[in-house]
Design a protein around this motif. Sequence first.
Motif, mmCIF file in Angstrom:
data_model
loop_
_atom_site.group_PDB
_atom_site.id
_atom_site.type_symbol
_atom_site.label_atom_id
_atom_site.label_comp_id
_atom_site.label_asym_id
_atom_site.label_seq_id
_atom_site.Cartn_x
_atom_site.Cartn_y
_atom_site.Cartn_z
ATOM 1 N N LEU A 42 0.827 -1.200 0.000
ATOM 2 C CA LEU A 42 0.000 0.000 0.000
ATOM 3 C C LEU A 42 0.865 1.255 0.000
ATOM 4 C CD1 LEU A 42 -2.825 1.261 0.178
ATOM 5 C CD2 LEU A 42 -2.662 1.073 2.672
ATOM 6 N N PHE A 43 1.964 1.212 0.737
ATOM 7 C CA PHE A 43 2.897 2.339 0.775
ATOM 8 C C PHE A 43 3.407 2.656 -0.630
ATOM 9 C CE2 PHE A 43 7.412 3.594 1.084
ATOM 10 C CZ PHE A 43 7.278 4.817 1.716
ATOM 11 N N HIS A 44 3.788 1.622 -1.386
ATOM 12 C CA HIS A 44 4.285 1.848 -2.753
ATOM 13 C C HIS A 44 3.165 2.310 -3.689
ATOM 14 C CE1 HIS A 44 8.445 0.665 -2.377
ATOM 15 N NE2 HIS A 44 8.104 -0.426 -1.725
ATOM 16 N N LEU A 45 1.955 1.811 -3.502
ATOM 17 C CA LEU A 45 0.844 2.262 -4.343
ATOM 18 C C LEU A 45 0.530 3.732 -4.093
ATOM 19 C CD1 LEU A 45 -1.681 -0.721 -4.294
ATOM 20 C CD2 LEU A 45 -0.191 0.022 -6.165
ATOM 21 N N ILE A 46 0.599 4.165 -2.841
ATOM 22 C CA ILE A 46 0.368 5.578 -2.524
ATOM 23 C C ILE A 46 1.418 6.455 -3.202
ATOM 24 C CG2 ILE A 46 0.383 7.270 -0.652
ATOM 25 C CD1 ILE A 46 -0.838 5.127 1.141
ATOM 26 N N LEU A 47 2.685 6.041 -3.120
ATOM 27 C CA LEU A 47 3.742 6.809 -3.766
ATOM 28 C C LEU A 47 3.576 6.803 -5.284
ATOM 29 C CD1 LEU A 47 6.921 5.861 -1.684
ATOM 30 C CD2 LEU A 47 5.737 8.060 -1.753
ATOM 31 N N ALA A 48 3.134 5.674 -5.839
ATOM 32 C CA ALA A 48 2.919 5.617 -7.290
ATOM 33 C C ALA A 48 1.862 6.629 -7.712
ATOM 34 C CB ALA A 48 2.505 4.206 -7.702
ATOM 35 N N GLY A 49 0.805 6.761 -6.912
ATOM 36 C CA GLY A 49 -0.224 7.740 -7.227
ATOM 37 C C GLY A 49 0.252 9.168 -7.068
ATOM 38 N N LEU A 50 1.000 9.442 -6.005
ATOM 39 C CA LEU A 50 1.485 10.798 -5.766
ATOM 40 C C LEU A 50 2.501 11.233 -6.816
ATOM 41 C CD1 LEU A 50 1.939 10.707 -1.884
ATOM 42 C CD2 LEU A 50 0.128 11.847 -3.178
ATOM 43 N N LEU A 51 3.249 10.284 -7.378
ATOM 44 C CA LEU A 51 4.311 10.614 -8.329
ATOM 45 C C LEU A 51 3.880 10.438 -9.777
ATOM 46 C CD1 LEU A 51 7.250 8.885 -6.434
ATOM 47 C CD2 LEU A 51 6.889 11.339 -6.674
ATOM 48 N N PHE A 52 2.613 10.160 -10.009
ATOM 49 C CA PHE A 52 2.145 9.954 -11.377
ATOM 50 C C PHE A 52 2.310 11.235 -12.190
ATOM 51 C CE2 PHE A 52 -1.165 9.993 -14.653
ATOM 52 C CZ PHE A 52 -0.878 8.802 -15.297
ATOM 53 N N ARG A 61 7.052 17.420 -6.781
ATOM 54 C CA ARG A 61 6.760 16.083 -6.271
ATOM 55 C C ARG A 61 7.932 15.131 -6.405
ATOM 56 N NH1 ARG A 61 1.891 14.086 -9.554
ATOM 57 N NH2 ARG A 61 2.959 15.292 -11.178
ATOM 58 N N ALA A 62 8.921 15.464 -7.250
ATOM 59 C CA ALA A 62 10.085 14.587 -7.423
ATOM 60 C C ALA A 62 10.851 14.413 -6.126
ATOM 61 C CB ALA A 62 11.004 15.141 -8.514
ATOM 62 N N ALA A 63 10.742 15.383 -5.230
ATOM 63 C CA ALA A 63 11.434 15.275 -3.939
ATOM 64 C C ALA A 63 10.911 14.101 -3.127
ATOM 65 C CB ALA A 63 11.278 16.577 -3.160
ATOM 66 N N LEU A 64 9.661 13.679 -3.371
ATOM 67 C CA LEU A 64 9.128 12.520 -2.656
ATOM 68 C C LEU A 64 9.870 11.238 -3.024
ATOM 69 C CD1 LEU A 64 5.283 13.173 -2.960
ATOM 70 C CD2 LEU A 64 6.702 13.429 -0.921
ATOM 71 N N GLY A 270 7.965 3.632 -19.442
ATOM 72 C CA GLY A 270 8.544 4.808 -18.817
ATOM 73 C C GLY A 270 8.390 6.034 -19.664
ATOM 74 N N THR A 271 9.293 7.010 -19.432
ATOM 75 C CA THR A 271 9.226 8.271 -20.142
ATOM 76 C C THR A 271 9.429 8.035 -21.622
ATOM 77 O OG1 THR A 271 11.563 8.506 -19.594
ATOM 78 C CG2 THR A 271 9.989 9.667 -18.217
ATOM 79 N N TYR A 340 8.774 7.088 -12.263
ATOM 80 C CA TYR A 340 8.643 6.934 -10.821
ATOM 81 C C TYR A 340 7.431 6.079 -10.442
ATOM 82 C CZ TYR A 340 12.150 10.647 -10.225
ATOM 83 O OH TYR A 340 13.308 11.385 -10.246
ATOM 84 N N SER A 341 6.308 6.296 -11.107
ATOM 85 C CA SER A 341 5.107 5.533 -10.779
ATOM 86 C C SER A 341 5.288 4.053 -11.083
ATOM 87 C CB SER A 341 3.900 6.085 -11.543
ATOM 88 O OG SER A 341 3.569 7.379 -11.095
ATOM 89 N N VAL A 342 5.865 3.746 -12.246
ATOM 90 C CA VAL A 342 6.114 2.349 -12.608
ATOM 91 C C VAL A 342 7.078 1.709 -11.610
ATOM 92 C CG1 VAL A 342 7.071 0.828 -14.375
ATOM 93 C CG2 VAL A 342 5.615 2.742 -15.037
ATOM 94 N N PHE A 343 8.056 2.474 -11.156
ATOM 95 C CA PHE A 343 9.013 2.018 -10.148
ATOM 96 C C PHE A 343 8.274 1.449 -8.931
ATOM 97 C CE2 PHE A 343 11.403 2.833 -6.277
ATOM 98 C CZ PHE A 343 12.689 2.402 -6.579
#
Length: 412
Positions: A42-52, A61-64, A270-271, A340-343
């Motif tokens: 869940l922690f990684h899914l939250i970060l994936a959403g925040l960094l989308f 947001r890249a600082a996250l 990715g990009t 980042y999100s795919v990561f």
Amino acid sequence: MLTPWAIKKLEGLMLDYVKIDCPTGQCHGWFAMSRINFALGLFHLILAGLLFGVTSSKDPRAALQNGYWGPKILVWLALVALSFLIPDEFFQVWGNYVSLLSAMLFLILGLILLVDLAHGWAEYCLEQIDTTESRAWRVVLIGSTLGMYTASLTMTVIQYIFFAGGGCTMNQVAITVNLLLWLATSFISVNPTVQEYNPKAGLAQAAMVAIYCTYLTMSAVSMEPDDKHCNPLVRAQGTRTTSVVIGAIVTMVTVAYTTTRAATRSLALGTGGDIRLPESDEHDLVTQQPCARREMRAEALRRAVEEGSLPADALVSDGESEAESHATGDDESNQTQYNYSVFHIIFFLATAWIATLLGMSVDQSEQDGDFAPIGRTYWASWVKIISAWVCYALYTWTLLAPVVLPDRFDFG
């Protein structure tokens, strides 16, 4: 979490408020293990959403992704604590369905990476041979190919001697099919038709696939339960404990390699921009904006200033921005090195695979004191065996695809 020792410690930390047990008394921390993996996923899914949608380090947001380690660890620990307040019924559904499907995706991703690595290694050696005309690279390519085939054959013989006795039908089938498949893929890789459509195909790639799949098969037969006396490694107490420890180490190293390698590569997800250096460079990491592009940008700014569409200090601010980026070693100011999100999605899939691997039922007779066997189930053994077969299928398709779909491939 799967051992009685860990469960007693965890219950003590919670002042016996939560009792971790199953109605039958047989799972010993299955829900605790599932909760911890769920919290990390869940922690990684939250970060994936925040960094989308983050495409460069200029996005706040890249600082996250690259910082805030202290707060992120605290958030993860909070999620672990909160997960113990979720009813057990949720984790029965999560572990039996969501984690299982996600784990299968992670396995397929790992096999694709292996096939890609095999082709990449062989093609790199061939490029070095063509560019340097050095005999050393020929020795490396031929020697590594022969070495991997020798290791594959040696492991196959060992499996037949120790794990394919009378009554061990599963092992006999798995070992024999693996031998036939790596012989078949080797012949296909040097087939004249395949060589015509893909001259870079050869025995080097087939050897790498063969040794990996043979290792998977050997790992499967050496970690299966011993109820049919087909696994001599778990009969004595010494080898029993050793096999548990080695199985855990190999499993975690494999997961770590697959996760980090996949997460930091785009894999067509990715990009989208072309951010690679020229082929003559030693690596494909971007360290600065190409000189020609910087000159074009500077020229465009100068013209805009001369025409009056930009203030005169635009040239100064742009130069300071580039100097600051170069001074801080920021090589993502123009474009991120990976998505980042795919990561984080790939890391989520890894947590699902770990939860599935650990969550498969282990016979109590297999429990070795305070050690919880990892992967010592028929389910885990068959997953490895079938994964080897899928890997052969993927590699064979990479050989036959240019023949079947020649318009989509150009090796000229």
